[in-house]
Every structure is written in C-alpha cells, then in structure tokens.
Enzyme design. Structure first.
Site, PDB file in Angstrom:
ATOM      1  N   SER A 190       0.858  -1.188   0.000  1.00  0.00           N
ATOM      2  CA  SER A 190       0.000   0.000   0.000  1.00  0.00           C
ATOM      3  C   SER A 190       0.891   1.232   0.000  1.00  0.00           C
ATOM      4  O   SER A 190       2.074   1.146   0.367  1.00  0.00           O
ATOM      5  CB  SER A 190      -0.850  -0.020   1.277  1.00  0.00           C
ATOM      6  OG  SER A 190      -1.508   1.208   1.460  1.00  0.00           O
ATOM      7  N   TYR A 196      -1.945  -1.074  10.536  1.00  0.00           N
ATOM      8  CA  TYR A 196      -1.970  -1.380   9.097  1.00  0.00           C
ATOM      9  C   TYR A 196      -0.668  -0.903   8.443  1.00  0.00           C
ATOM     10  O   TYR A 196      -0.010  -1.662   7.716  1.00  0.00           O
ATOM     11  CB  TYR A 196      -3.179  -0.696   8.466  1.00  0.00           C
ATOM     12  CG  TYR A 196      -3.332  -0.913   6.981  1.00  0.00           C
ATOM     13  CD1 TYR A 196      -3.668  -2.167   6.470  1.00  0.00           C
ATOM     14  CD2 TYR A 196      -3.152   0.134   6.079  1.00  0.00           C
ATOM     15  CE1 TYR A 196      -3.830  -2.363   5.103  1.00  0.00           C
ATOM     16  CE2 TYR A 196      -3.310  -0.059   4.714  1.00  0.00           C
ATOM     17  CZ  TYR A 196      -3.647  -1.305   4.228  1.00  0.00           C
ATOM     18  OH  TYR A 196      -3.800  -1.506   2.878  1.00  0.00           O
TER      19      TYR A 196
HETATM   20  N1  LIG Z   1      -8.613  -0.746  -1.638  1.00  0.00           N
HETATM   21  C1  LIG Z   1      -7.630   0.064  -1.343  1.00  0.00           C
HETATM   22  O1  LIG Z   1      -7.796   1.304  -1.359  1.00  0.00           O
HETATM   23  C2  LIG Z   1      -6.277  -0.489  -0.997  1.00  0.00           C
HETATM   24  C3  LIG Z   1      -5.210   0.413  -0.928  1.00  0.00           C
HETATM   25  C4  LIG Z   1      -3.946  -0.079  -0.632  1.00  0.00           C
HETATM   26  C5  LIG Z   1      -3.753  -1.424  -0.420  1.00  0.00           C
HETATM   27  N2  LIG Z   1      -4.792  -2.278  -0.490  1.00  0.00           N
HETATM   28  C6  LIG Z   1      -4.537  -3.707  -0.250  1.00  0.00           C
HETATM   29  O2  LIG Z   1      -5.133  -4.480  -1.250  1.00  0.00           O
HETATM   30  C7  LIG Z   1      -5.364  -5.788  -0.769  1.00  0.00           C
HETATM   31  C8  LIG Z   1      -6.773  -6.223  -1.158  1.00  0.00           C
HETATM   32  O3  LIG Z   1      -7.714  -5.420  -0.485  1.00  0.00           O
HETATM   33  P1  LIG Z   1      -9.067  -4.879  -1.170  1.00  0.00           P
HETATM   34  O4  LIG Z   1      -8.952  -3.425  -1.284  1.00  0.00           O
HETATM   35  O5  LIG Z   1      -9.379  -5.669  -2.363  1.00  0.00           O
HETATM   36  O6  LIG Z   1     -10.118  -5.140   0.019  1.00  0.00           O
HETATM   37  P2  LIG Z   1     -11.178  -6.319   0.267  1.00  0.00           P
HETATM   38  O7  LIG Z   1     -12.207  -6.292  -0.791  1.00  0.00           O
HETATM   39  O8  LIG Z   1     -11.596  -6.179   1.688  1.00  0.00           O
HETATM   40  O9  LIG Z   1     -10.329  -7.637   0.053  1.00  0.00           O
HETATM   41  C9  LIG Z   1      -9.533  -8.216   1.050  1.00  0.00           C
HETATM   42  C10 LIG Z   1      -9.305  -9.666   0.682  1.00  0.00           C
HETATM   43  O10 LIG Z   1      -8.445 -10.247   1.665  1.00  0.00           O
HETATM   44  C11 LIG Z   1      -9.043 -11.456   2.125  1.00  0.00           C
HETATM   45  N3  LIG Z   1      -8.705 -11.696   3.528  1.00  0.00           N
HETATM   46  C12 LIG Z   1      -8.928 -10.878   4.588  1.00  0.00           C
HETATM   47  N4  LIG Z   1      -8.527 -11.481   5.729  1.00  0.00           N
HETATM   48  C13 LIG Z   1      -8.066 -12.715   5.362  1.00  0.00           C
HETATM   49  C14 LIG Z   1      -7.546 -13.816   6.086  1.00  0.00           C
HETATM   50  N5  LIG Z   1      -7.441 -13.797   7.425  1.00  0.00           N
HETATM   51  N6  LIG Z   1      -7.173 -14.909   5.403  1.00  0.00           N
HETATM   52  C15 LIG Z   1      -7.291 -14.962   4.047  1.00  0.00           C
HETATM   53  N7  LIG Z   1      -7.778 -13.946   3.309  1.00  0.00           N
HETATM   54  C16 LIG Z   1      -8.168 -12.842   3.971  1.00  0.00           C
HETATM   55  C17 LIG Z   1     -10.556 -11.248   1.954  1.00  0.00           C
HETATM   56  O11 LIG Z   1     -11.203 -12.492   1.772  1.00  0.00           O
HETATM   57  P3  LIG Z   1     -12.036 -13.283   2.880  1.00  0.00           P
HETATM   58  O12 LIG Z   1     -12.757 -12.277   3.719  1.00  0.00           O
HETATM   59  O13 LIG Z   1     -12.935 -14.149   2.058  1.00  0.00           O
HETATM   60  O14 LIG Z   1     -11.021 -14.076   3.633  1.00  0.00           O
HETATM   61  C18 LIG Z   1     -10.599 -10.461   0.646  1.00  0.00           C
HETATM   62  O15 LIG Z   1     -10.579 -11.335  -0.454  1.00  0.00           O
HETATM   63  C19 LIG Z   1      -5.135  -5.726   0.749  1.00  0.00           C
HETATM   64  O16 LIG Z   1      -3.869  -6.267   1.047  1.00  0.00           O
HETATM   65  C20 LIG Z   1      -5.143  -4.232   1.034  1.00  0.00           C
HETATM   66  O17 LIG Z   1      -4.357  -3.907   2.162  1.00  0.00           O
HETATM   67  C21 LIG Z   1      -6.066  -1.845  -0.771  1.00  0.00           C
END
Ligand SMILES: NC(=O)c1ccc[n+]([C@@H]2O[C@H](COP(=O)([O-])OP(=O)(O)OC[C@H]3O[C@@H](n4cnc5c(N)ncnc54)[C@H](OP(=O)(O)O)[C@@H]3O)[C@@H](O)[C@H]2O)c1
Length: 264
Positions: A141, A154
């Site tokens: 991130s 985080y």
């Molecule tokens: N969206 C943003 O603005 C943003 C910005 C910077 C970085 N990121 C990073 O991008 C990545 C994906 O996030 P997203 O934005 O797509 O959010 P999201 O829709 O909440 O996706 C998070 C994913 O991680 C999985 N997950 C959460 N806890 C888990 C666990 N204990 N074991 C296995 N899987 C787990 C969830 O699946 P389940 O709940 O089914 O397990 C889901 O598929 C993350 O690493 C986040 O930090 C996002």
C-alpha cells in the site's frame, strides 16, 4: 510475458483487487488458484471466469493460520503441477487511533498482513527455487511507505512487508525469482468496510476516499502490464501518490501537510 497456462496463485481473491486481478489473468489464459476464507465468494469469482472448470481452482485458506501453509502449498501444486506467480494480496485494514487500539487488534492485523504473507511465501519458495523461476508479488500500500492517522497497525504491517521482501529479492536473484511490491493508493473496494476498529470490530463504513477512487477493474488493468515488466515496485493511484514522493524529497513537509489534512 505469455500468461497462457502459467499458474498464478492469488490470495484475497474473494473480492476487490484480488477478484479483479483474477478476471484479468483469466482473460489472458492463465491457470488460477483462488484463495481467501469465504468459499462461496471464491465460487462466485470462479463462476465468473471463462473456461473455469479447466483453468480455475479454489483453495480456501486463512492467512492467520500460518502452520497450514505448507499443506496448502502441496494442495496448490497438485492442481496444475507448478506455481509460476504468487500474488500475496489478501489483507485487512484498520481505522482506529493508536492510543485506543487493543494489542489483540494490532496483532491480528500483523498476523494476517505480515506473518500470513511471509508464511505462505516461505512455503512456496522451495518449489520456485527448484524450478529456478518464479515471481512473488505482494500487494502492499502507499501506507507501506508513509504513515497517517487511524492506520498505525496497518501501516506497520505494510512497512514490515517492504523490509522482508526487499531482503528476499536480494536472496532470490541467483535463483531467477523476481519480487514485486505493489503500492496501491485508493481503490474502490470494501477495504474500509472490512477494516478493524480499535477493539477488533468491523468499521462497516465506506470512506469517501475509497468511494471516489478508481475501480478495482481499472487498477487490475494498470497492474498486469507492469507485473509483466517485473518491476520491483509499482505505484498505482491518484494524487495520494504525491505523498510517497514528498516523503522522499522532504519528509518534514509531508508531516506538516498530513497533520493538517482531514484523513479518514
Ligand atoms: N482498496 C484500497 O484502497 C487499498 C489500498 C492499498 C492497499 N490495499 C490492499 O489491497 C489488498 C486487497 O484489499 P481490497 O482493497 O481488495 O479489500 P477487500 O475487498 O476487503 O479484500 C480483502 C481480501 O483479503 C481477504 N482476507 C482478509 N482477511 C483474510 C484472512 N485472514 N485470510 C485470508 N484472506 C483474507 C478477503 O477475503 P475473505 O474475507 O474471504 O477471507 C478479501 O478477499 C489488501 O492487502 C489491502 O491492504 C487496498
């Protein structure tokens, strides 16, 4: 990079960025292994893929269960016989002041984002070393580079990933294994809804920055060509990326700005 029949293992594939990446790689003919905790959501993603029966497999896992990773990796290898790319995307965010956050909550963020990612990568590495090739991708991130209010655990977990994977890159060079750290800015997903509060509850709110950000589909489209170039670090986002460059040029100016701006 031809992705035809390359095997790509994606964590966090049940929603958001991981789901969008899965569809992009599926269109390019890759073999996919989709992981996360929610099986029904993984099934939904699989059903939305083309030619899914032959090319998409589901492997549920919980990143906080690190002891399970060697067995999960054995299962993953049984699907298509190899793993060419591991995309460590699964993760959880946080919205709480540091002073209020329980130690349990801080540890939970670290267990999933940092230790889970490290444990899975360690389980996959011997296979990549043996085949003398592989690409390990980590979705970090902008918060892996800077710090703002409400995200201390985080940001710490994402900063830790940079330390570990930067070292790994040096060690894996002679084995033909590439390491890429991806730093998204704001992407419109449920990440803030799923974020942990101070006591480990669910934040349950889509913050404005996410609601007005680029879609996960647009993010994935921008990501794939940069992964093909095997870049060491990739930054994709809007004006928030300026903070990363300002941190390098003049950290005290950035701190002054961040103290004043409204951060949600
Ligand atoms: N969206 C943003 O603005 C943003 C910005 C910077 C970085 N990121 C990073 O991008 C990545 C994906 O996030 P997203 O934005 O797509 O959010 P999201 O829709 O909440 O996706 C998070 C994913 O991680 C999985 N997950 C959460 N806890 C888990 C666990 N204990 N074991 C296995 N899987 C787990 C969830 O699946 P389940 O709940 O089914 O397990 C889901 O598929 C993350 O690493 C986040 O930090 C996002």
């Amino acid at each position: 990079m031809s992705l035809q029949k390359k095997t790509i293992w994606i964590t966090g594939a049940s929603s958001g960025i991981g789901e969008a990446i899965a569809y992009e790689f599926n269109k390019k003919g890759a073999h996919l292994i989709l992981s996360a905790r929610r099986v029904e959501e993984l099934e939904r993603v699989k059903e939305s893929c083309e030619n899914a029966e032959d090319t998409v497999k589901i492997l549920p896992l919980d990143l906080s269960d690190q002891d399970a990773m060697p067995a999960k990796t054995d299962q993953a290898l049984e699907f298509f016989g190899s793993i060419d790319m591991l995309i460590n995307n699964g993760g959880i965010s946080q919205r709480a002041y540091a002073i209020d956050s329980d130690m349990d909550t801080i540890r939970r963020v670290m267990e999933v984002n940092y230790f889970g990612t490290v444990a899975l990568t360690k389980a996959v590495l011997p296979h990549m070393v043996e085949q003398n090739s592989g690409h390990v991708v980590v979705v970090s991130s902008v918060m892996g580079k800077i710090g703002t209010k409400h995200r201390s655990a985080y940001a710490a977990s994402k900063h830790a990933l940079h330390g570990w994977f930067d070292c790994l890159r040096q060690e894996m060079y002679e084995h033909g294994i590439d390491v890429t750290l991806v730093c998204p800015g704001f992407v419109k997903t449920n990440v803030t809804i799923n974020a942990l509060t101070a006591d480990g509850g669910r934040h349950n709110k889509m913050e404005d920055a996410q609601a007005n950000a680029m879609s996960a589909e647009e993010f994935a489209k921008k990501l794939i060509p940069q992964l093909a170039r095997k870049k060491e670090e990739i930054f994709i986002g809007g004006s928030e990326l300026m903070a990363v460059y300002l941190k390098r040029l003049s950290p005290w100016v950035l701190n002054k700005v961040l103290r004043k701006v409204k951060v949600t």
